[in-house]
Scaffold this motif. Structure first.
Motif, PDB file in Angstrom:
ATOM      1  N   THR A  27       0.823  -1.206   0.000  1.00  0.00           N
ATOM      2  CA  THR A  27       0.000   0.000   0.000  1.00  0.00           C
ATOM      3  C   THR A  27       0.857   1.256   0.000  1.00  0.00           C
ATOM      4  O   THR A  27       0.528   2.246  -0.652  1.00  0.00           O
ATOM      5  CB  THR A  27      -0.946  -0.007   1.219  1.00  0.00           C
ATOM      6  N   VAL A  28       1.958   1.209   0.697  1.00  0.00           N
ATOM      7  CA  VAL A  28       2.849   2.366   0.743  1.00  0.00           C
ATOM      8  C   VAL A  28       3.623   2.516  -0.570  1.00  0.00           C
ATOM      9  O   VAL A  28       3.821   3.630  -1.059  1.00  0.00           O
ATOM     10  CB  VAL A  28       3.806   2.254   1.948  1.00  0.00           C
ATOM     11  N   VAL A  40       5.505  -4.763  -9.121  1.00  0.00           N
ATOM     12  CA  VAL A  40       6.399  -5.389  -8.146  1.00  0.00           C
ATOM     13  C   VAL A  40       5.641  -5.737  -6.866  1.00  0.00           C
ATOM     14  O   VAL A  40       5.839  -6.813  -6.290  1.00  0.00           O
ATOM     15  CB  VAL A  40       7.603  -4.465  -7.850  1.00  0.00           C
ATOM     16  N   CYS A  41       4.756  -4.856  -6.425  1.00  0.00           N
ATOM     17  CA  CYS A  41       3.988  -5.124  -5.206  1.00  0.00           C
ATOM     18  C   CYS A  41       3.027  -6.294  -5.387  1.00  0.00           C
ATOM     19  O   CYS A  41       2.860  -7.110  -4.471  1.00  0.00           O
ATOM     20  CB  CYS A  41       3.242  -3.867  -4.767  1.00  0.00           C
ATOM     21  N   VAL A  84      -3.811  10.491   2.218  1.00  0.00           N
ATOM     22  CA  VAL A  84      -4.294   9.233   1.657  1.00  0.00           C
ATOM     23  C   VAL A  84      -3.145   8.532   0.941  1.00  0.00           C
ATOM     24  O   VAL A  84      -2.361   9.159   0.249  1.00  0.00           O
ATOM     25  CB  VAL A  84      -5.465   9.430   0.670  1.00  0.00           C
ATOM     26  N   LEU A  85      -3.059   7.233   1.115  1.00  0.00           N
ATOM     27  CA  LEU A  85      -2.064   6.431   0.409  1.00  0.00           C
ATOM     28  C   LEU A  85      -2.635   5.857  -0.882  1.00  0.00           C
ATOM     29  O   LEU A  85      -1.890   5.534  -1.795  1.00  0.00           O
ATOM     30  CB  LEU A  85      -1.559   5.299   1.303  1.00  0.00           C
ATOM     31  N   VAL A  86      -3.957   5.705  -0.936  1.00  0.00           N
ATOM     32  CA  VAL A  86      -4.634   5.190  -2.123  1.00  0.00           C
ATOM     33  C   VAL A  86      -5.715   6.201  -2.514  1.00  0.00           C
ATOM     34  O   VAL A  86      -6.841   6.139  -2.028  1.00  0.00           O
ATOM     35  CB  VAL A  86      -5.263   3.802  -1.853  1.00  0.00           C
ATOM     36  N   PRO A  87      -5.375   7.162  -3.393  1.00  0.00           N
ATOM     37  CA  PRO A  87      -6.361   8.187  -3.779  1.00  0.00           C
ATOM     38  C   PRO A  87      -7.552   7.584  -4.525  1.00  0.00           C
ATOM     39  O   PRO A  87      -7.427   6.594  -5.230  1.00  0.00           O
ATOM     40  CB  PRO A  87      -5.571   9.119  -4.690  1.00  0.00           C
ATOM     41  N   GLN A  90      -7.523   7.558  -8.763  1.00  0.00           N
ATOM     42  CA  GLN A  90      -6.485   6.897  -9.538  1.00  0.00           C
ATOM     43  C   GLN A  90      -6.791   5.417  -9.703  1.00  0.00           C
ATOM     44  O   GLN A  90      -7.059   4.706  -8.741  1.00  0.00           O
ATOM     45  CB  GLN A  90      -5.125   7.054  -8.864  1.00  0.00           C
ATOM     46  N   GLY A  91      -6.697   4.960 -10.943  1.00  0.00           N
ATOM     47  CA  GLY A  91      -6.931   3.548 -11.227  1.00  0.00           C
ATOM     48  C   GLY A  91      -5.851   2.652 -10.659  1.00  0.00           C
ATOM     49  O   GLY A  91      -6.083   1.474 -10.388  1.00  0.00           O
ATOM     50  N   LEU A  92      -4.670   3.211 -10.471  1.00  0.00           N
ATOM     51  CA  LEU A  92      -3.561   2.429  -9.939  1.00  0.00           C
ATOM     52  C   LEU A  92      -3.863   1.923  -8.529  1.00  0.00           C
ATOM     53  O   LEU A  92      -3.475   0.808  -8.167  1.00  0.00           O
ATOM     54  CB  LEU A  92      -2.292   3.282  -9.938  1.00  0.00           C
ATOM     55  N   GLY A  93      -4.581   2.717  -7.758  1.00  0.00           N
ATOM     56  CA  GLY A  93      -4.976   2.284  -6.418  1.00  0.00           C
ATOM     57  C   GLY A  93      -5.933   1.105  -6.465  1.00  0.00           C
ATOM     58  O   GLY A  93      -5.819   0.161  -5.690  1.00  0.00           O
ATOM     59  N   TRP A  94      -6.879   1.147  -7.403  1.00  0.00           N
ATOM     60  CA  TRP A  94      -7.807   0.029  -7.565  1.00  0.00           C
ATOM     61  C   TRP A  94      -7.085  -1.225  -8.042  1.00  0.00           C
ATOM     62  O   TRP A  94      -7.425  -2.331  -7.626  1.00  0.00           O
ATOM     63  CB  TRP A  94      -8.928   0.387  -8.538  1.00  0.00           C
ATOM     64  N   VAL A  95      -6.090  -1.036  -8.892  1.00  0.00           N
ATOM     65  CA  VAL A  95      -5.305  -2.191  -9.350  1.00  0.00           C
ATOM     66  C   VAL A  95      -4.630  -2.854  -8.159  1.00  0.00           C
ATOM     67  O   VAL A  95      -4.614  -4.085  -8.050  1.00  0.00           O
ATOM     68  CB  VAL A  95      -4.264  -1.767 -10.419  1.00  0.00           C
ATOM     69  N   TRP A  96      -4.084  -2.048  -7.250  1.00  0.00           N
ATOM     70  CA  TRP A  96      -3.436  -2.629  -6.072  1.00  0.00           C
ATOM     71  C   TRP A  96      -4.452  -3.280  -5.137  1.00  0.00           C
ATOM     72  O   TRP A  96      -4.265  -4.418  -4.700  1.00  0.00           O
ATOM     73  CB  TRP A  96      -2.623  -1.588  -5.309  1.00  0.00           C
TER      74      TRP A  96
END
Length: 138
Positions: A27-28, A40-41, A84-87, A90-96
């Motif tokens: 998440t970080v 990578v995560c 916020v660490l996951v805005p 942003q789609g990248l946060g949903w991907v994670w």
């Protein structure tokens, strides 16, 4: 119902801790080097899930999944200072967030024979019916 042994309980707790660490780290770091940070995560989350399953089985994998999902969800909330660490946008946060769940499920549905350490019986030697086959005398 069979009771859990001390070793099994320890494996579940260790898996829970590993899931918490992987979820926190992912998440970080998932936005660090876009898009490779999330790749990578997710790879880390998958490798850790496969390792837990190979080490202690599906029950420990469930402990890993709980630690991962809870830490990702807690750290995805708005912090006390508004950070916020996951805005949201942003789609990248949903991907994670969703990808971490998906790779853990994939590790759980992999065939059990991949994690079986017992040696297999050798294949029986097949004799060729053709006279010029691989078993023909020179």
């Amino acid at each position: 119902m069979q009771r859990l042994s001390t070793g099994a309980t320890g494996a579940i707790l260790a898996s829970l801790l590993l899931g918490t660490v992987v979820g926190t780290l992912g998440t970080v770091m998932h936005r660090s080097i876009q898009p490779w940070g999330v790749v990578v995560c997710l790879a880390l989350a998958f490798v850790a899930a496969v390792t837990v399953r190979a080490w202690a089985g599906l029950v420990a994998l469930a402990g890993y999944a709980v630690g991962l999902v809870v830490s990702v969800q807690v750290l995805s909330q708005r912090g006390p200072g508004g950070d916020v660490l996951v805005p949201d946008g942003q789609g990248l946060g949903w991907v994670w967030v969703l990808g971490s769940i998906v790779v853990t499920i994939v590790a759980g549905v992999l065939p059990g024979r991949l994690f079986d350490d017992r040696p297999r019986a050798p294949r029986p030697h097949q004799v060729s019916a053709h006279p010029d086959g691989p078993d023909a005398a020179p």
